[in-house]
Design a protein around this motif. Sequence first.
Motif, PDB file in Angstrom:
ATOM      1  N   PHE A 158       0.834  -1.205   0.000  1.00 61.18           N
ATOM      2  CA  PHE A 158       0.000   0.000   0.000  1.00 61.18           C
ATOM      3  C   PHE A 158       0.873   1.261   0.000  1.00 61.18           C
ATOM      4  N   PRO A 159       1.615   1.506  -1.079  1.00 59.22           N
ATOM      5  CA  PRO A 159       2.553   2.638  -1.098  1.00 59.22           C
ATOM      6  C   PRO A 159       1.882   4.003  -1.078  1.00 59.22           C
ATOM      7  N   GLN A 160       0.637   4.086  -1.519  1.00 58.56           N
ATOM      8  CA  GLN A 160      -0.048   5.382  -1.495  1.00 58.56           C
ATOM      9  C   GLN A 160      -0.405   5.781  -0.068  1.00 58.56           C
ATOM     10  N   THR A 161      -0.978   4.854   0.676  1.00 59.14           N
ATOM     11  CA  THR A 161      -1.410   5.137   2.045  1.00 59.14           C
ATOM     12  C   THR A 161      -0.251   5.072   3.028  1.00 59.14           C
ATOM     13  N   LEU A 162       0.670   4.132   2.805  1.00 62.28           N
ATOM     14  CA  LEU A 162       1.759   3.887   3.754  1.00 62.28           C
ATOM     15  C   LEU A 162       3.096   4.209   3.101  1.00 62.28           C
ATOM     16  N   SER A 163       3.208   5.415   2.588  1.00 65.25           N
ATOM     17  CA  SER A 163       4.387   5.805   1.809  1.00 65.25           C
ATOM     18  C   SER A 163       5.670   5.811   2.633  1.00 65.25           C
ATOM     19  N   THR A 164       5.561   6.009   3.948  1.00 73.61           N
ATOM     20  CA  THR A 164       6.761   6.046   4.792  1.00 73.61           C
ATOM     21  C   THR A 164       7.101   4.685   5.374  1.00 73.61           C
ATOM     22  N   GLY A 165       6.287   3.674   5.072  1.00 77.64           N
ATOM     23  CA  GLY A 165       6.581   2.328   5.531  1.00 77.64           C
ATOM     24  C   GLY A 165       6.177   2.088   6.972  1.00 77.64           C
ATOM     25  N   PRO A 166       6.609   0.955   7.517  1.00 78.77           N
ATOM     26  CA  PRO A 166       6.252   0.605   8.900  1.00 78.77           C
ATOM     27  C   PRO A 166       7.075   1.398   9.902  1.00 78.77           C
ATOM     28  N   PRO A 167       6.671   1.392  11.169  1.00 78.63           N
ATOM     29  CA  PRO A 167       7.490   2.020  12.203  1.00 78.63           C
ATOM     30  C   PRO A 167       8.867   1.350  12.258  1.00 78.63           C
ATOM     31  N   PRO A 168       9.916   2.084  12.626  1.00 77.31           N
ATOM     32  CA  PRO A 168       9.890   3.456  13.159  1.00 77.31           C
ATOM     33  C   PRO A 168       9.931   4.548  12.096  1.00 77.31           C
ATOM     34  N   SER A 169      10.135   4.195  10.809  1.00 77.14           N
ATOM     35  CA  SER A 169      10.181   5.239   9.779  1.00 77.14           C
ATOM     36  C   SER A 169       8.807   5.845   9.545  1.00 77.14           C
ATOM     37  N   PHE A 188       2.659   4.290  13.570  1.00 77.26           N
ATOM     38  CA  PHE A 188       1.846   3.100  13.833  1.00 77.26           C
ATOM     39  C   PHE A 188       0.405   3.342  13.390  1.00 77.26           C
ATOM     40  N   HIS A 189      -0.083   4.558  13.621  1.00 77.14           N
ATOM     41  CA  HIS A 189      -1.455   4.895  13.232  1.00 77.14           C
ATOM     42  C   HIS A 189      -1.599   4.839  11.718  1.00 77.14           C
ATOM     43  N   ILE A 190      -2.743   4.333  11.258  1.00 77.21           N
ATOM     44  CA  ILE A 190      -3.029   4.229   9.828  1.00 77.21           C
ATOM     45  C   ILE A 190      -4.394   4.842   9.542  1.00 77.21           C
ATOM     46  N   ASP A 191      -4.470   5.599   8.458  1.00 82.49           N
ATOM     47  CA  ASP A 191      -5.751   6.117   7.980  1.00 82.49           C
ATOM     48  C   ASP A 191      -6.485   4.952   7.315  1.00 82.49           C
ATOM     49  N   VAL A 192      -7.401   4.334   8.049  1.00 89.32           N
ATOM     50  CA  VAL A 192      -8.049   3.110   7.569  1.00 89.32           C
ATOM     51  C   VAL A 192      -8.921   3.374   6.351  1.00 89.32           C
ATOM     52  N   ARG A 193      -9.527   4.538   6.263  1.00 88.92           N
ATOM     53  CA  ARG A 193     -10.358   4.846   5.095  1.00 88.92           C
ATOM     54  C   ARG A 193      -9.506   4.927   3.830  1.00 88.92           C
ATOM     55  N   ALA A 194      -8.345   5.561   3.937  1.00 92.26           N
ATOM     56  CA  ALA A 194      -7.441   5.631   2.789  1.00 92.26           C
ATOM     57  C   ALA A 194      -6.903   4.243   2.447  1.00 92.26           C
ATOM     58  N   ALA A 252      -5.230 -10.616   3.295  1.00 93.65           N
ATOM     59  CA  ALA A 252      -4.600 -10.822   4.602  1.00 93.65           C
ATOM     60  C   ALA A 252      -3.903  -9.553   5.074  1.00 93.65           C
ATOM     61  N   ALA A 253      -3.247  -8.860   4.146  1.00 92.31           N
ATOM     62  CA  ALA A 253      -2.548  -7.623   4.499  1.00 92.31           C
ATOM     63  C   ALA A 253      -3.531  -6.560   4.972  1.00 92.31           C
ATOM     64  N   TYR A 254      -4.628  -6.406   4.253  1.00 90.71           N
ATOM     65  CA  TYR A 254      -5.616  -5.391   4.637  1.00 90.71           C
ATOM     66  C   TYR A 254      -6.253  -5.719   5.984  1.00 90.71           C
ATOM     67  N   LYS A 255      -6.621  -6.975   6.175  1.00 93.18           N
ATOM     68  CA  LYS A 255      -7.237  -7.384   7.439  1.00 93.18           C
ATOM     69  C   LYS A 255      -6.303  -7.104   8.612  1.00 93.18           C
ATOM     70  N   THR A 256      -5.024  -7.365   8.424  1.00 96.08           N
ATOM     71  CA  THR A 256      -4.045  -7.175   9.495  1.00 96.08           C
ATOM     72  C   THR A 256      -3.786  -5.701   9.775  1.00 96.08           C
ATOM     73  N   LEU A 257      -3.531  -4.932   8.732  1.00 93.36           N
ATOM     74  CA  LEU A 257      -3.136  -3.539   8.929  1.00 93.36           C
ATOM     75  C   LEU A 257      -4.301  -2.645   9.339  1.00 93.36           C
ATOM     76  N   SER A 258      -5.518  -3.024   8.998  1.00 91.57           N
ATOM     77  CA  SER A 258      -6.670  -2.192   9.354  1.00 91.57           C
ATOM     78  C   SER A 258      -7.100  -2.393  10.805  1.00 91.57           C
ATOM     79  N   ASN A 259      -6.555  -3.408  11.461  1.00 90.69           N
ATOM     80  CA  ASN A 259      -6.904  -3.718  12.848  1.00 90.69           C
ATOM     81  C   ASN A 259      -5.701  -3.412  13.745  1.00 90.69           C
TER      82      ASN A 259
END
Length: 240
Positions: free
Chosen positions: A52-63, A66-72, A121-128
């Motif tokens: 999901f490079p559009q929504t999570l352009s900076t990647g996972p923590p720590p870069s 942790f918070h994710i815009d679930v609608r995006a 699986a990725a969406y289910k995990t990251l949205s929760n």
Amino acid sequence: MSQRVGISSTTIASRATAGNPSQADAQREQMSGDAEIRTQVPPSALSYYALFPQTLSTGPPPSGPFHIDVRALRREFLQLQAASHPDFHHHAASSGGDGDPSGRHSESRRKAEAVSAHINAAYKTLSNPLLRAQYLLHERFGVDLAGDEASEMAIPDQDLLMTVLEARETIENAESEEDLEEVQQENDERIKESEELLGEAFAKDDVEMAKSEAIRLRYWVNIKESIDNWERGKPIVLQH
């Protein structure tokens, strides 16, 4: 680089080329090529965040946070699913090339189904938030809070245990949904606080803090599920 094809863009393109066969063929060829590129990428080679490079352009923590815009995240998820849907790849495989059609269809669909399952699986995990925290702990630190050994690490402290037992008693003794409003509000605040603390923990790579707060969040989520599934007179079981 592959082009992301959303539902709306596909529909618009189809309508725009309906009266021009050669243009329509070119559109299908482009989408077929995009589909082929996507299915050639082994799912295991992509982290959930990289999907999901559009929504999570900076990647996972720590870069990244942790918070994710679930609608995006959901919007991008739907775009990915539209581009990787097995039926789309079945059409792409049937519209070009010689050789064994049945074999080509089967292989294309198999790859597309694998990619689609990985995206789900990725969406289910990251949205929760709880599943996201467990995923990060496992992938970055090798801590498995979702496996069998989790129970050994999930022994609550006295204050946490008392809070859980009091919430359970309130839920079991409730006579109506109105009786649950206060405990629900308190628990929602605990969930919010845990998510904020998880953000702090992952931002500074504090694995012990992240592990402890993920365990606490699991208790709060279990309380939330008990409230959501409440029925008068029905005993509750808080899974830990």
